[in-house]
Design a protein around this motif. Sequence first.
Motif, PDB file in Angstrom:
ATOM      1  N   ASP A 270       0.746  -1.246   0.111  1.00  0.00           N
ATOM      2  CA  ASP A 270      -0.013   0.026  -0.157  1.00  0.00           C
ATOM      3  C   ASP A 270       0.894   1.316  -0.134  1.00  0.00           C
ATOM      4  N   LEU A 271       1.941   1.226   0.787  1.00  0.00           N
ATOM      5  CA  LEU A 271       2.612   2.446   0.705  1.00  0.00           C
ATOM      6  C   LEU A 271       4.035   2.575  -0.067  1.00  0.00           C
ATOM      7  N   GLY A 272       4.237   1.580  -0.777  1.00  0.00           N
ATOM      8  CA  GLY A 272       5.385   1.410  -1.664  1.00  0.00           C
ATOM      9  C   GLY A 272       6.860   1.064  -1.155  1.00  0.00           C
ATOM     10  N   ASP A 273       6.589   1.123   0.234  1.00  0.00           N
ATOM     11  CA  ASP A 273       7.877   0.785   1.053  1.00  0.00           C
ATOM     12  C   ASP A 273       7.346   0.558   2.484  1.00  0.00           C
TER      13      ASP A 273
ATOM     14  N   GLY B 195      13.447  -8.125  -2.043  1.00  0.00           N
ATOM     15  CA  GLY B 195      13.591  -6.776  -2.809  1.00  0.00           C
ATOM     16  C   GLY B 195      11.984  -6.068  -2.952  1.00  0.00           C
ATOM     17  N   ARG B 196      11.282  -6.391  -1.744  1.00  0.00           N
ATOM     18  CA  ARG B 196       9.854  -5.635  -2.111  1.00  0.00           C
ATOM     19  C   ARG B 196       9.844  -4.530  -1.525  1.00  0.00           C
ATOM     20  N   SER B 197      10.948  -4.323  -0.576  1.00  0.00           N
ATOM     21  CA  SER B 197      11.070  -2.844   0.128  1.00  0.00           C
ATOM     22  C   SER B 197      12.423  -2.438   0.258  1.00  0.00           C
ATOM     23  N   THR B 198      12.872  -1.146   0.707  1.00  0.00           N
ATOM     24  CA  THR B 198      14.256  -0.782   0.605  1.00  0.00           C
ATOM     25  C   THR B 198      14.537  -0.564   2.211  1.00  0.00           C
ATOM     26  N   ARG B 199      13.766  -0.642   3.072  1.00  0.00           N
ATOM     27  CA  ARG B 199      14.030  -0.388   4.472  1.00  0.00           C
ATOM     28  C   ARG B 199      13.174  -1.427   5.479  1.00  0.00           C
ATOM     29  N   LEU B 200      13.508  -1.160   6.617  1.00  0.00           N
ATOM     30  CA  LEU B 200      12.871  -1.636   7.912  1.00  0.00           C
ATOM     31  C   LEU B 200      12.247  -0.730   8.936  1.00  0.00           C
TER      32      LEU B 200
ATOM     33  N   TYR C 271       8.337  -7.786   7.698  1.00  0.00           N
ATOM     34  CA  TYR C 271       8.973  -6.820   7.083  1.00  0.00           C
ATOM     35  C   TYR C 271      10.495  -7.568   6.466  1.00  0.00           C
ATOM     36  N   ARG C 272      11.164  -8.158   7.274  1.00  0.00           N
ATOM     37  CA  ARG C 272      12.312  -8.761   6.986  1.00  0.00           C
ATOM     38  C   ARG C 272      12.456  -9.583   5.464  1.00  0.00           C
ATOM     39  N   GLU C 273      11.442 -10.424   5.501  1.00  0.00           N
ATOM     40  CA  GLU C 273      11.206 -11.454   4.401  1.00  0.00           C
ATOM     41  C   GLU C 273      10.996 -10.401   3.073  1.00  0.00           C
ATOM     42  N   PHE C 274      10.076  -9.381   3.258  1.00  0.00           N
ATOM     43  CA  PHE C 274       9.859  -8.699   2.024  1.00  0.00           C
ATOM     44  C   PHE C 274      11.148  -7.852   1.551  1.00  0.00           C
ATOM     45  N   GLN C 275      11.618  -7.310   2.465  1.00  0.00           N
ATOM     46  CA  GLN C 275      13.087  -6.628   2.067  1.00  0.00           C
ATOM     47  C   GLN C 275      14.033  -7.410   1.468  1.00  0.00           C
TER      48      GLN C 275
END
Length: 364
Positions: A177-180, A209-214, A202-206
């Motif tokens: 939803d937020l894009g990150d 490559g689905r997110s750039t930060r935690l 959060y760690r798995e999506f990062q």
Amino acid sequence: MNEPLNDKGVIHRYRQFLPVSDSTPVISLSEGSTPLIHSPRLSEKAGAEVYLKFEGLNPTGSFKDRGMTVAISKAVEDGAKTVICASTGNTSAAAAAYAARAGIQCAVILPAGKIAIGKLAQAFVYGAKVVAIRGNFDDALRIVREFGGIDGVAIVNSINPHRIEGQKTASFEIIEDLGDAPDIHILPVGNAGNITAYWKGYREFQAAGRSTRLPKMIGFQAAGSAPIFHNQPIEKPDTIATAIRIGNPASWQGANNAVSESGGCIDIVTDEEILAAQAWLAANEGVFVEPASAASVAGFLKCHSNMRCSGCPFSSTLRPGARVVLTVTGHGLKDTETAVNFGGFTPTEADANLASVRAALDKS
């Protein structure tokens, strides 16, 4: 056979991230896809972008459905004919509903007199066998653990790792939803499975490559039921927020890991702050949540108004434009009695004519 078009639950959406295979029977009520609601008034208070992840819009009214779809699906795959859980209310509702969907039996062990009537009603109407013990949640969970290893019986509390797997999908949705990932994520903490699950997601999506930060993970416990905050079990936990009235959390270490690895913290809010936040959120944002859910809102308000500690992860991260997500875990209709009693709500009576009604409105 193809899946029904309307079956878009979390296993359907995130199968590649979950411990299921083509042979796993998917037991779903189309859970997940809950709204991420922008909160303009909280945003204005903080000078940030604040969002509410409203988990009360899951099928049984709480976040527990996410974990239960995976736990029940795997239990059926393993041949279970009965599932059992200890509960402060929401777990029992979800377990009973998904067991009914699967066509298997559900047994619920809960503390007598300590469950909101709306949640207790759910367990009954979904067909669970309910036993109320003269003890607290921790006693109930101890008893449930003793059922482990009995053939045909599956424990579906968050000590079952499949529950955590399902619950982590909420963090996937937030990123989509937020894009990150957000900068800060604030949650209520009771048995601590949710903060553990979100951090895992959060760690798995990062990693994918689905997110750039935690985000920094910040959890709030009720002051009378805060074992993680005090770093010791609470023998007799006490709070109006029944869903987090837990003295020895099953996912204690997971919560500690989430906080330490993210640079977050665990803090406390009083019952008065929780009830005030529940009322404020409903009156100012139109979102009605159960008391335990309001712990995250109470914590946000507390942190924002009391930023004296330079080491606080909230104050150091809450820069202009920062994105903050507050998970509100259960719907307010789960526990209407507490809201009505705290607010002192009674309708103003009037005669059945316009003049009398207008006069009553002027007084109220």
